[in-house]
Design an enzyme around this catalytic site. Structure first.
Site, PDB file in Angstrom:
ATOM      1  CD1 TRP A 321      -3.020   1.399   0.846  1.00  0.00           C
ATOM      2  CD2 TRP A 321      -1.454   2.440   2.057  1.00  0.00           C
ATOM      3  NE1 TRP A 321      -3.498   2.655   1.177  1.00  0.00           N
ATOM      4  CE2 TRP A 321      -2.552   3.302   1.916  1.00  0.00           C
ATOM      5  CE3 TRP A 321      -0.349   2.877   2.780  1.00  0.00           C
ATOM      6  CZ2 TRP A 321      -2.582   4.581   2.470  1.00  0.00           C
ATOM      7  CZ3 TRP A 321      -0.371   4.144   3.334  1.00  0.00           C
ATOM      8  CH2 TRP A 321      -1.477   4.978   3.172  1.00  0.00           C
ATOM      9  CG  HIS A 322       3.327   2.461   3.280  1.00  0.00           C
ATOM     10  ND1 HIS A 322       2.709   1.499   4.043  1.00  0.00           N
ATOM     11  CD2 HIS A 322       3.301   3.601   4.018  1.00  0.00           C
ATOM     12  CE1 HIS A 322       2.331   2.036   5.196  1.00  0.00           C
ATOM     13  NE2 HIS A 322       2.661   3.313   5.201  1.00  0.00           N
ATOM     14  N   GLY A 323       3.771   1.760  -1.356  1.00  0.00           N
ATOM     15  CA  GLY A 323       4.447   2.108  -2.594  1.00  0.00           C
ATOM     16  C   GLY A 323       4.745   0.909  -3.475  1.00  0.00           C
ATOM     17  CG  PHE A 489       2.913   6.702   0.710  1.00  0.00           C
ATOM     18  CD1 PHE A 489       3.806   6.048  -0.112  1.00  0.00           C
ATOM     19  CD2 PHE A 489       3.375   7.253   1.889  1.00  0.00           C
ATOM     20  CE1 PHE A 489       5.147   5.924   0.241  1.00  0.00           C
ATOM     21  CE2 PHE A 489       4.696   7.131   2.270  1.00  0.00           C
ATOM     22  CZ  PHE A 489       5.584   6.468   1.432  1.00  0.00           C
TER      23      PHE A 489
END
Length: 489
Positions: A321-323, A489
């Site tokens: 999800w963060h990257g 993000f």
């Protein structure tokens, strides 16, 4: 539009004044328009992506409420797949294609997939999760369907928390748009205090450390163990002050208007375990994954091995999800490993503390636990910040390789390392002082809300502290405002 920009300090007071001058029935329209303007200040056409996301989930929730049986589940999955597909296209498609092409080259295939020339819409991951939480809550029967699309879309793009959270639940925020909010001077003053504190964290500490961190992490092979360790420590405070600063400004701005947003950070670096850390860091995201992924997977109710699987899946998805980078995958798996080892070694740690006498020295035991937890998070930060997994491995190896510390004999070597990072000794000492101020405030604050803490102090103290913050922010305010870290993000 950045919170730390001149434009915002013109935009926000104008919106606040108009908000309290307008009759209640028109205020939602003002906030919706202001939120659209706020977002379109970045890339105007990307408001259409949020609009599409809003239309899909607004109607999915309506169809879920009108349906019975398996049809409700079908509409839920239509919403989940549609919104996640949009996120995949903009955020992960090129990462997916790049890895497929690497695999194709390895296998000797003679064709390659083409990447897309797309810019990731700012904060798309946050919008996706906030929108999905509404649909899921409607499916679970915990949230009534919002009949007004304008109100729902305002919930999705409310400008104080539009780009980087907190990720609000519909049960907390959506209903507040129908409530009438009155001009209340003490409440507004408390909101402004929090905005000021958030700006101090961002402008003074986070931005002050950001340059040195970027210099080192863009070319880690050029630095010795000391430089890498300093940059990693700087990053721990940079990302905390950057992101918690954003949350403070968002919560404070919403409070000025009369809205209550959830607390997103609660002194995470004072945690005594990684488990506690994830209850204090980015609380809105951690609780989102807990409520909508970890618990539906079975949580800790299905046996030890299933619990470990659920932890790994949750943190793996959190990392992704963060990257779109393998560093985030490694970071997520590392945190899952921390939690599993923490549970597995509970008895051994307790027996070890008894053996060395720490169990009868609670203060020292507390400090050891906080220090060990910070060290683990510090290691994880290397993967989070590094450009590649190989860079992260290089940084960790060089930090813990004794030969990379040879020649370090005194203060002059420390000054040389700082100079190579672009920091003068006086700048470094000033940043250390401001970090100590931050930690002192948080030590005094403990679990009490900072706004209430300072409201209980004498007026001369409140105004002196506020003027000191304004003066410091003014000195450190740069000609170019740095974006917040979590915008990516």
């Amino acid at each position: 539009m950045l919170f730390n920009s001149i434009q915002f300090f013109i935009f926000f007071p104008a919106v606040a004044v108009l908000f309290f001058l307008l009759p209640h029935r028109f205020r939602w329209l003002l906030l919706l328009s202001a939120s659209a303007i706020f977002y379109m200040a970045f890339v105007p056409k990307y408001i259409l992506i949020l609009l599409t996301l809003g239309v899909i989930d607004f109607w999915a929730a309506k169809l879920i409420a009108r349906s019975t049986g398996r049809r409700r589940l079908v509409f839920l999955w239509v919403s989940i797949i549609s919104t996640c597909a949009m996120l995949f296209v903009f955020k992960y498609f090129n990462f997916f294609v790049s890895n497929v092409n690497v695999l194709a080259d390895f296998l000797g295939w003679n064709y390659r997939l083409q990447t897309l020339k797309l810019i990731l819409p700012i904060g798309l991951s946050f919008h996706t999760f906030q929108s999905l939480s509404y649909v899921i809550e409607v499916y679970r029967g915990k949230q009534e369907v919002e009949p007004h699309f304008g109100i729902y879309f305002l919930y999705l793009i409310f400008f104080p928390q539009l780009v980087a959270g907190p990720i609000e639940r519909p049960g907390n925020l959506l209903n507040q748009f129908r409530q009438e909010h009155y001009f209340d001077l003490p409440r507004i003053a408390n909101g402004l205090k929090l905005i000021l504190w958030g700006l101090f964290k961002k402008v003074v500490i986070a931005d002050g450390l950001a340059g040195a961190v970027s210099v080192v992490y863009s070319n880690p092979s050029a630095f010795d163990g000391l430089g890498l360790a300093l940059a990693t420590t700087f990053f721990a405070f940079q990302i905390y002050c950057d992101f918690s600063g954003y949350s403070d400004i968002a919560i404070g701005a919403a409070q000025v208007l009369g809205f209550r947003l959830m607390t997103n950070f609660n002194r995470p670096y004072a945690s005594q375990s990684v488990v506690e850390y994830w209850k204090r860091w980015h609380i809105s995201l951690s609780s989102w994954f807990k409520d909508y992924l970890y618990i539906p997977l079975g949580g800790s109710r299905s046996g030890e091995w299933r619990w470990r699987f659920n932890i790994v899946v949750t943190f793996l998805i959190s990392g992704v999800w963060h990257g779109a980078n393998w560093t985030y995958v490694a970071w997520g798996l590392l945190n899952a490993f921390y939690l599993i080892i923490y549970s597995w070694t509970a008895n051994a740690r307790r027996q070890f503390a008894q053996m060395i006498g720490l169990d009868v020295r609670p203060g020292l035991l507390h400090c050891c636990r906080v220090g060990c937890t910070f060290f683990l998070i510090w290691i994880g930060g290397i993967f989070f910040r590094a450009l590649t997994v190989s860079d992260a491995g290089l940084i960790i190896r060089n930090i813990f390789m004794p030969s990379m510390w040879r020649g370090l004999s005194g203060l002059q070597e420390v000054k040389s390392s700082l100079a190579a990072m672009g920091l003068e000794w006086s700048q470094f000492l000033l940043l250390v002082f401001f970090i100590l101020v931050l930690e002192l405030v948080q030590l005094v604050q403990r679990d009490e809300d900072m706004r209430h803490l300072f409201s209980a102090k004498p007026l001369w103290f409140q105004w002196s502290f506020a003027y000191a913050l304004i003066f410091t922010i003014g000195i450190f305010w740069g000609s170019v405002q740095m974006p917040f870290v979590y915008f990516q993000f």
